[in-house]
Write a protein that holds these residues in place. Structure first.
Motif, PDB file in Angstrom:
ATOM      1  N   TRP A   1     -13.942 -12.650 -13.763  1.00 50.48           N
ATOM      2  CA  TRP A   1     -13.782 -11.255 -14.172  1.00 50.48           C
ATOM      3  C   TRP A   1     -14.538 -10.329 -13.236  1.00 50.48           C
ATOM      4  O   TRP A   1     -15.138  -9.362 -13.648  1.00 50.48           O
ATOM      5  N   GLN A   2     -14.536 -10.676 -11.951  1.00 48.33           N
ATOM      6  CA  GLN A   2     -15.188  -9.842 -10.949  1.00 48.33           C
ATOM      7  C   GLN A   2     -14.145  -9.327  -9.971  1.00 48.33           C
ATOM      8  O   GLN A   2     -13.153 -10.006  -9.703  1.00 48.33           O
ATOM      9  N   ARG A   3     -14.394  -8.163  -9.432  1.00 51.35           N
ATOM     10  CA  ARG A   3     -13.523  -7.642  -8.385  1.00 51.35           C
ATOM     11  C   ARG A   3     -13.549  -8.607  -7.213  1.00 51.35           C
ATOM     12  O   ARG A   3     -14.603  -9.120  -6.856  1.00 51.35           O
ATOM     13  N   TYR A   4     -12.385  -8.851  -6.645  1.00 50.86           N
ATOM     14  CA  TYR A   4     -12.313  -9.669  -5.452  1.00 50.86           C
ATOM     15  C   TYR A   4     -12.155  -8.714  -4.277  1.00 50.86           C
ATOM     16  O   TYR A   4     -11.174  -7.981  -4.199  1.00 50.86           O
ATOM     17  N   VAL A   5     -13.131  -8.689  -3.409  1.00 53.38           N
ATOM     18  CA  VAL A   5     -13.111  -7.768  -2.277  1.00 53.38           C
ATOM     19  C   VAL A   5     -12.563  -8.513  -1.064  1.00 53.38           C
ATOM     20  O   VAL A   5     -13.118  -9.541  -0.659  1.00 53.38           O
ATOM     21  N   LEU A   6     -11.474  -7.990  -0.522  1.00 53.36           N
ATOM     22  CA  LEU A   6     -10.895  -8.597   0.672  1.00 53.36           C
ATOM     23  C   LEU A   6     -11.829  -8.402   1.855  1.00 53.36           C
ATOM     24  O   LEU A   6     -12.421  -7.324   2.006  1.00 53.36           O
ATOM     25  N   PRO A   7     -11.983  -9.425   2.699  1.00 52.90           N
ATOM     26  CA  PRO A   7     -12.773  -9.249   3.913  1.00 52.90           C
ATOM     27  C   PRO A   7     -12.162  -8.167   4.787  1.00 52.90           C
ATOM     28  O   PRO A   7     -10.945  -7.950   4.757  1.00 52.90           O
ATOM     29  N   SER A   8     -12.971  -7.485   5.556  1.00 55.91           N
ATOM     30  CA  SER A   8     -12.465  -6.455   6.469  1.00 55.91           C
ATOM     31  C   SER A   8     -11.563  -7.091   7.520  1.00 55.91           C
ATOM     32  O   SER A   8     -11.868  -8.175   8.011  1.00 55.91           O
ATOM     33  N   PRO A   9     -10.453  -6.395   7.873  1.00 53.45           N
ATOM     34  CA  PRO A   9      -9.523  -6.962   8.870  1.00 53.45           C
ATOM     35  C   PRO A   9     -10.142  -7.024  10.249  1.00 53.45           C
ATOM     36  O   PRO A   9     -11.059  -6.428  10.601  1.00 53.45           O
TER      37      PRO A   9
ATOM     38  N   GLU B   1       0.830  -1.213   0.000  1.00 55.85           N
ATOM     39  CA  GLU B   1       0.000   0.000   0.000  1.00 55.85           C
ATOM     40  C   GLU B   1       0.861   1.259   0.000  1.00 55.85           C
ATOM     41  O   GLU B   1       0.550   2.231  -0.680  1.00 55.85           O
ATOM     42  N   GLN B   2       1.959   1.250   0.739  1.00 61.31           N
ATOM     43  CA  GLN B   2       2.824   2.434   0.780  1.00 61.31           C
ATOM     44  C   GLN B   2       3.501   2.671  -0.563  1.00 61.31           C
ATOM     45  O   GLN B   2       4.006   3.752  -0.823  1.00 61.31           O
ATOM     46  N   SER B   3       3.467   1.665  -1.448  1.00 65.55           N
ATOM     47  CA  SER B   3       4.026   1.811  -2.802  1.00 65.55           C
ATOM     48  C   SER B   3       2.940   2.110  -3.827  1.00 65.55           C
ATOM     49  O   SER B   3       3.170   2.022  -5.029  1.00 65.55           O
ATOM     50  N   GLY B   4       1.743   2.425  -3.362  1.00 59.82           N
ATOM     51  CA  GLY B   4       0.658   2.818  -4.258  1.00 59.82           C
ATOM     52  C   GLY B   4      -0.269   1.706  -4.688  1.00 59.82           C
ATOM     53  O   GLY B   4      -1.179   1.941  -5.496  1.00 59.82           O
ATOM     54  N   PHE B   5      -0.079   0.474  -4.174  1.00 61.54           N
ATOM     55  CA  PHE B   5      -0.975  -0.617  -4.576  1.00 61.54           C
ATOM     56  C   PHE B   5      -2.358  -0.384  -3.970  1.00 61.54           C
ATOM     57  O   PHE B   5      -2.495  -0.099  -2.789  1.00 61.54           O
ATOM     58  N   ASN B   6      -3.385  -0.539  -4.790  1.00 58.84           N
ATOM     59  CA  ASN B   6      -4.769  -0.386  -4.352  1.00 58.84           C
ATOM     60  C   ASN B   6      -5.389  -1.777  -4.199  1.00 58.84           C
ATOM     61  O   ASN B   6      -5.539  -2.496  -5.187  1.00 58.84           O
ATOM     62  N   ARG B   7      -5.750  -2.123  -2.983  1.00 55.59           N
ATOM     63  CA  ARG B   7      -6.314  -3.459  -2.730  1.00 55.59           C
ATOM     64  C   ARG B   7      -7.592  -3.715  -3.531  1.00 55.59           C
ATOM     65  O   ARG B   7      -7.983  -4.854  -3.733  1.00 55.59           O
ATOM     66  N   LYS B   8      -8.240  -2.670  -4.017  1.00 56.73           N
ATOM     67  CA  LYS B   8      -9.442  -2.849  -4.845  1.00 56.73           C
ATOM     68  C   LYS B   8      -9.093  -3.295  -6.259  1.00 56.73           C
ATOM     69  O   LYS B   8      -9.978  -3.556  -7.063  1.00 56.73           O
ATOM     70  N   ALA B   9      -7.810  -3.395  -6.575  1.00 57.97           N
ATOM     71  CA  ALA B   9      -7.385  -3.847  -7.904  1.00 57.97           C
ATOM     72  C   ALA B   9      -7.536  -5.355  -8.075  1.00 57.97           C
ATOM     73  O   ALA B   9      -7.536  -5.850  -9.205  1.00 57.97           O
ATOM     74  N   PHE B  10      -7.660  -6.105  -6.973  1.00 61.31           N
ATOM     75  CA  PHE B  10      -7.774  -7.556  -7.091  1.00 61.31           C
ATOM     76  C   PHE B  10      -9.008  -7.943  -7.891  1.00 61.31           C
ATOM     77  O   PHE B  10     -10.097  -7.406  -7.687  1.00 61.31           O
ATOM     78  N   ILE B  11      -8.823  -8.877  -8.822  1.00 65.15           N
ATOM     79  CA  ILE B  11      -9.908  -9.365  -9.657  1.00 65.15           C
ATOM     80  C   ILE B  11      -9.754 -10.876  -9.791  1.00 65.15           C
ATOM     81  O   ILE B  11      -8.652 -11.387  -9.975  1.00 65.15           O
ATOM     82  N   ARG B  12     -10.861 -11.587  -9.663  1.00 64.24           N
ATOM     83  CA  ARG B  12     -10.821 -13.041  -9.829  1.00 64.24           C
ATOM     84  C   ARG B  12     -10.711 -13.359 -11.305  1.00 64.24           C
ATOM     85  O   ARG B  12     -11.539 -12.946 -12.102  1.00 64.24           O
ATOM     86  N   ALA B  13      -9.699 -14.119 -11.664  1.00 64.34           N
ATOM     87  CA  ALA B  13      -9.428 -14.415 -13.072  1.00 64.34           C
ATOM     88  C   ALA B  13     -10.522 -15.258 -13.710  1.00 64.34           C
ATOM     89  O   ALA B  13     -10.759 -15.159 -14.895  1.00 64.34           O
ATOM     90  N   THR B  14     -11.197 -16.078 -12.940  1.00 62.98           N
ATOM     91  CA  THR B  14     -12.174 -16.984 -13.521  1.00 62.98           C
ATOM     92  C   THR B  14     -13.530 -16.339 -13.733  1.00 62.98           C
ATOM     93  O   THR B  14     -14.305 -16.807 -14.535  1.00 62.98           O
TER      94      THR B  14
END
Length: 147
Positions: free
Chosen positions: A139-147, A124-137
Motif C-alpha cells: 500500500w505504498q506509492r511505487y515511484v518509477l526510477p528516473s529515465p 500520459e497524453q490521455s491523462g495518466f499520472n505515473r504517480k498513481a502507481f501503488i504496490r498492492a502488497t
C-alpha cells in the motif's frame, strides 16, 4: 472485515466518496477476489468488471471503462500493463481520459519498472499520472526510477 477495512481505510487506499473500482482480475486470485470483489463491496464502491478473457482479447476495454465511468482504482500485474501498452498503438482513441485514475495498483508478480514506464509514457497524453502507481502488497506509492 478488519483486513478489508485496512485495505480501504486510511492505512490503505483511503477510499473517498466517489471512488469507483474497475477490474479484469480473475475472482479465483486473491487480488481479484479480495481486492476487487470483497473490498469494494465492504466499502460500498461501484465496480465495473470485465472478464479476464475479454481483457486478454481487448485490453483497451479496461482503460475505456476507467475513462468512461471515471474509475479511480484499478490494479494489474505487470503483464496486464504490458499487454495494454502493446495493444494501445492501434487502439488509443482521442477521447480516452485516464485523469481520474488515482490508484494504479501493481502486484501479483514481479514489478517491472520498464513495463510501468512504457505504460505511463504511452498514456500520459490521455491523462495518466505515473504517480498513481501503488504496490498492492505494501500500500505504498511505487515511484518509477528516473529515465
Amino acid at each position: 472485515m478488519a483486513n478489508l477495512a485496512g485495505i480501504t481505510g486510511p492505512a490503505g487506499l483511503e477510499i473517498v466518496s466517489g471512488d469507483r473500482a474497475v477490474s479484469w482480475l480473475p475472482l479465483y486470485h486473491d487480488m481479484g477476489l479480495i481486492g476487487f470483489l470483497m473490498a469494494p463491496l465492504s466499502a460500498q464502491l461501484s465496480l465495473d468488471y470485465i472478464t479476464p478473457r475479454d481483457f486478454a482479447r481487448r485490453p483497451m476495454q479496461w482503460l475505456n471503462l476507467i475513462s468512461r465511468n471515471r474509475g479511480t482504482i484499478a490494479y494489474s500485474p505487470s503483464f496486464g500493463y504490458d499487454l495494454a501498452t502493446r495493444r494501445a498503438a492501434n487502439q488509443v482513441t482521442a477521447d480516452l481520459d485516464l485523469s481520474s485514475w488515482r490508484h494504479a495498483g501493481i502486484g501479483g508478480d514481479m514489478i517491472r519498472p520498464d513495463v510501468l514506464d512504457r505504460f505511463a509514457s504511452t498514456f500520459e497524453q490521455s491523462g495518466f499520472n505515473r504517480k498513481a502507481f501503488i504496490r498492492a502488497t505494501a500500500w505504498q506509492r511505487y515511484v518509477l526510477p528516473s529515465p
